[in-house]
Write a protein that holds these residues in place. Structure first.
Motif, PDB file in Angstrom:
ATOM      1  N   VAL A   6       0.853  -1.163   0.000  1.00 51.16           N
ATOM      2  CA  VAL A   6       0.000   0.000   0.000  1.00 51.16           C
ATOM      3  C   VAL A   6       0.898   1.224   0.000  1.00 51.16           C
ATOM      4  CG1 VAL A   6      -1.725   1.301   1.282  1.00 51.16           C
ATOM      5  CG2 VAL A   6      -1.797  -1.183   1.298  1.00 51.16           C
ATOM      6  N   MET A   7       0.568   2.184  -0.841  1.00 51.37           N
ATOM      7  CA  MET A   7       1.296   3.447  -0.864  1.00 51.37           C
ATOM      8  C   MET A   7       0.344   4.557  -0.438  1.00 51.37           C
ATOM      9  SD  MET A   7       3.546   2.973  -4.307  1.00 51.37           S
ATOM     10  CE  MET A   7       4.599   4.358  -3.983  1.00 51.37           C
ATOM     11  N   VAL A   8       0.838   5.444   0.426  1.00 52.83           N
ATOM     12  CA  VAL A   8       0.027   6.536   0.948  1.00 52.83           C
ATOM     13  C   VAL A   8       0.810   7.829   0.826  1.00 52.83           C
ATOM     14  CG1 VAL A   8      -1.072   7.494   3.004  1.00 52.83           C
ATOM     15  CG2 VAL A   8      -1.115   5.025   2.612  1.00 52.83           C
ATOM     16  N   ARG A   9       0.117   8.869   0.405  1.00 53.59           N
ATOM     17  CA  ARG A   9       0.693  10.217   0.420  1.00 53.59           C
ATOM     18  C   ARG A   9      -0.427  11.164   0.798  1.00 53.59           C
ATOM     19  NH1 ARG A   9       4.482  13.229  -4.003  1.00 53.59           N
ATOM     20  NH2 ARG A   9       4.570  15.212  -2.919  1.00 53.59           N
ATOM     21  N   ASP A  10      -0.240  11.880   1.891  1.00 54.00           N
ATOM     22  CA  ASP A  10      -1.289  12.779   2.375  1.00 54.00           C
ATOM     23  C   ASP A  10      -0.647  13.958   3.092  1.00 54.00           C
ATOM     24  OD1 ASP A  10      -3.844  13.720   2.823  1.00 54.00           O
ATOM     25  OD2 ASP A  10      -4.544  11.893   3.783  1.00 54.00           O
ATOM     26  N   TYR A  11      -1.480  14.915   3.468  1.00 55.72           N
ATOM     27  CA  TYR A  11      -0.983  16.111   4.145  1.00 55.72           C
ATOM     28  C   TYR A  11      -0.144  15.766   5.362  1.00 55.72           C
ATOM     29  CZ  TYR A  11      -4.438  19.014   1.650  1.00 55.72           C
ATOM     30  OH  TYR A  11      -5.167  19.677   0.713  1.00 55.72           O
ATOM     31  N   GLY A  12       0.987  16.438   5.513  1.00 61.53           N
ATOM     32  CA  GLY A  12       1.833  16.281   6.686  1.00 61.53           C
ATOM     33  C   GLY A  12       1.719  17.494   7.599  1.00 61.53           C
ATOM     34  N   ARG A  13       2.040  17.281   8.855  1.00 59.10           N
ATOM     35  CA  ARG A  13       1.994  18.371   9.832  1.00 59.10           C
ATOM     36  C   ARG A  13       2.907  19.513   9.374  1.00 59.10           C
ATOM     37  NH1 ARG A  13       3.452  16.669  15.676  1.00 59.10           N
ATOM     38  NH2 ARG A  13       1.401  15.714  15.583  1.00 59.10           N
ATOM     39  N   GLY A  14       2.375  20.723   9.399  1.00 61.33           N
ATOM     40  CA  GLY A  14       3.142  21.895   8.986  1.00 61.33           C
ATOM     41  C   GLY A  14       2.939  22.290   7.540  1.00 61.33           C
ATOM     42  N   ASP A  15       2.051  21.600   6.820  1.00 65.71           N
ATOM     43  CA  ASP A  15       1.784  21.940   5.424  1.00 65.71           C
ATOM     44  C   ASP A  15       1.104  23.306   5.327  1.00 65.71           C
ATOM     45  OD1 ASP A  15       1.673  21.062   2.549  1.00 65.71           O
ATOM     46  OD2 ASP A  15      -0.463  21.403   2.891  1.00 65.71           O
ATOM     47  N   LEU A  16       1.270  23.947   4.197  1.00 67.06           N
ATOM     48  CA  LEU A  16       0.659  25.247   3.947  1.00 67.06           C
ATOM     49  C   LEU A  16      -0.842  25.225   4.193  1.00 67.06           C
ATOM     50  CD1 LEU A  16       0.885  28.151   2.864  1.00 67.06           C
ATOM     51  CD2 LEU A  16       0.526  27.203   0.582  1.00 67.06           C
ATOM     52  N   ALA A  17      -1.502  24.154   3.812  1.00 71.42           N
ATOM     53  CA  ALA A  17      -2.950  24.059   4.021  1.00 71.42           C
ATOM     54  C   ALA A  17      -3.297  24.148   5.509  1.00 71.42           C
ATOM     55  CB  ALA A  17      -3.483  22.750   3.438  1.00 71.42           C
ATOM     56  N   GLN A  18      -2.472  23.573   6.367  1.00 68.85           N
ATOM     57  CA  GLN A  18      -2.698  23.652   7.809  1.00 68.85           C
ATOM     58  C   GLN A  18      -2.435  25.068   8.312  1.00 68.85           C
ATOM     59  OE1 GLN A  18      -0.052  21.273  10.232  1.00 68.85           O
ATOM     60  NE2 GLN A  18      -1.510  21.207  11.913  1.00 68.85           N
ATOM     61  N   LEU A  19      -1.391  25.689   7.815  1.00 67.59           N
ATOM     62  CA  LEU A  19      -1.025  27.029   8.266  1.00 67.59           C
ATOM     63  C   LEU A  19      -2.044  28.085   7.861  1.00 67.59           C
ATOM     64  CD1 LEU A  19       2.784  26.907   7.416  1.00 67.59           C
ATOM     65  CD2 LEU A  19       1.658  26.355   9.591  1.00 67.59           C
ATOM     66  N   ARG A  20      -2.808  27.821   6.811  1.00 67.42           N
ATOM     67  CA  ARG A  20      -3.786  28.794   6.309  1.00 67.42           C
ATOM     68  C   ARG A  20      -5.142  28.748   7.017  1.00 67.42           C
ATOM     69  NH1 ARG A  20      -3.231  28.833  -0.265  1.00 67.42           N
ATOM     70  NH2 ARG A  20      -1.455  30.237  -0.331  1.00 67.42           N
ATOM     71  N   PHE A  21      -5.374  27.739   7.838  1.00 71.03           N
ATOM     72  CA  PHE A  21      -6.674  27.666   8.508  1.00 71.03           C
ATOM     73  C   PHE A  21      -6.867  28.869   9.423  1.00 71.03           C
ATOM     74  CE2 PHE A  21      -6.899  23.130   7.388  1.00 71.03           C
ATOM     75  CZ  PHE A  21      -8.231  23.084   6.987  1.00 71.03           C
ATOM     76  N   ALA A  22      -8.062  29.446   9.348  1.00 64.97           N
ATOM     77  CA  ALA A  22      -8.407  30.602  10.177  1.00 64.97           C
ATOM     78  C   ALA A  22      -8.707  30.149  11.605  1.00 64.97           C
ATOM     79  CB  ALA A  22      -9.624  31.316   9.591  1.00 64.97           C
ATOM     80  N   PRO A  23      -8.589  31.055  12.562  1.00 72.31           N
ATOM     81  CA  PRO A  23      -8.947  30.715  13.946  1.00 72.31           C
ATOM     82  C   PRO A  23     -10.388  30.192  14.003  1.00 72.31           C
ATOM     83  CG  PRO A  23      -7.868  32.853  13.855  1.00 72.31           C
ATOM     84  CD  PRO A  23      -8.112  32.426  12.428  1.00 72.31           C
ATOM     85  N   GLY A  24     -10.613  29.246  14.873  1.00 78.68           N
ATOM     86  CA  GLY A  24     -11.946  28.661  15.002  1.00 78.68           C
ATOM     87  C   GLY A  24     -12.148  27.391  14.199  1.00 78.68           C
ATOM     88  N   HIS A  25     -11.192  27.048  13.344  1.00 78.75           N
ATOM     89  CA  HIS A  25     -11.310  25.834  12.529  1.00 78.75           C
ATOM     90  C   HIS A  25     -10.575  24.649  13.135  1.00 78.75           C
ATOM     91  CE1 HIS A  25     -13.274  27.450   8.859  1.00 78.75           C
ATOM     92  NE2 HIS A  25     -12.868  28.588   9.420  1.00 78.75           N
ATOM     93  N   TRP A  26      -9.784  24.890  14.163  1.00 74.75           N
ATOM     94  CA  TRP A  26      -9.013  23.829  14.805  1.00 74.75           C
ATOM     95  C   TRP A  26      -9.914  23.053  15.757  1.00 74.75           C
ATOM     96  CZ3 TRP A  26      -6.724  23.802  20.029  1.00 74.75           C
ATOM     97  CH2 TRP A  26      -5.851  22.743  20.224  1.00 74.75           C
ATOM     98  N   LEU A  27      -9.933  21.718  15.616  1.00 75.70           N
ATOM     99  CA  LEU A  27     -10.772  20.864  16.462  1.00 75.70           C
ATOM    100  C   LEU A  27      -9.978  20.154  17.541  1.00 75.70           C
ATOM    101  CD1 LEU A  27     -13.095  19.287  13.753  1.00 75.70           C
ATOM    102  CD2 LEU A  27     -13.544  21.234  15.245  1.00 75.70           C
ATOM    103  N   GLY A  28      -8.661  20.250  17.488  1.00 77.90           N
ATOM    104  CA  GLY A  28      -7.802  19.579  18.455  1.00 77.90           C
ATOM    105  C   GLY A  28      -6.789  18.707  17.745  1.00 77.90           C
ATOM    106  N   GLY A  29      -5.613  18.580  18.352  1.00 80.06           N
ATOM    107  CA  GLY A  29      -4.564  17.783  17.716  1.00 80.06           C
ATOM    108  C   GLY A  29      -4.209  18.340  16.355  1.00 80.06           C
ATOM    109  N   ASP A  30      -4.240  17.493  15.353  1.00 82.93           N
ATOM    110  CA  ASP A  30      -3.952  17.910  13.980  1.00 82.93           C
ATOM    111  C   ASP A  30      -5.202  17.860  13.111  1.00 82.93           C
ATOM    112  OD1 ASP A  30      -1.123  18.401  14.181  1.00 82.93           O
ATOM    113  OD2 ASP A  30      -0.881  16.250  14.465  1.00 82.93           O
TER     114      ASP A  30
END
Length: 86
Positions: free
Chosen positions: A1-25
């Motif tokens: 099985v090969m997997v490629r997905d968002y990693g911690r610290g990706d631009l998509a994570q950094l762009r989330f506005a306040p209030g969108h974080w649910l906990g953890g990652d």
């Protein structure tokens, strides 16, 4: 099985506005769907718990540069290869 997905610290994570974080990652997008930003350790542990052997699992990092503005944007993915144990 090969997997490629968002990693911690990706631009998509950094762009989330306040209030969108649910906990953890875990984040919620504007349309209500969820986005999870993985770590190699977490992905490896999940696959090992399901009986897979880890062949490779690490971050893949690159930087995208907007040529017009010169803005540098970090992209981070977790890339893994796993094989079902006999």
């Amino acid at each position: 099985v090969m997997v490629r997905d968002y990693g911690r610290g990706d631009l998509a994570q950094l762009r989330f506005a306040p209030g969108h974080w649910l906990g953890g990652d875990l984040y919620v997008r504007g349309d209500g769907t969820l986005a999870y930003f993985m770590t190699p350790e977490g992905l490896s542990a999940d696959f090992e718990a399901l009986g897979f052997e880890v062949l490779e699992c690490d971050y893949r990092r690159t930087e995208v540069v907007n040529r017009g503005t010169g803005v540098r944007m970090p992209r981070v993915w977790v890339h893994g290869r796993f094989r079902k144990k006999d």
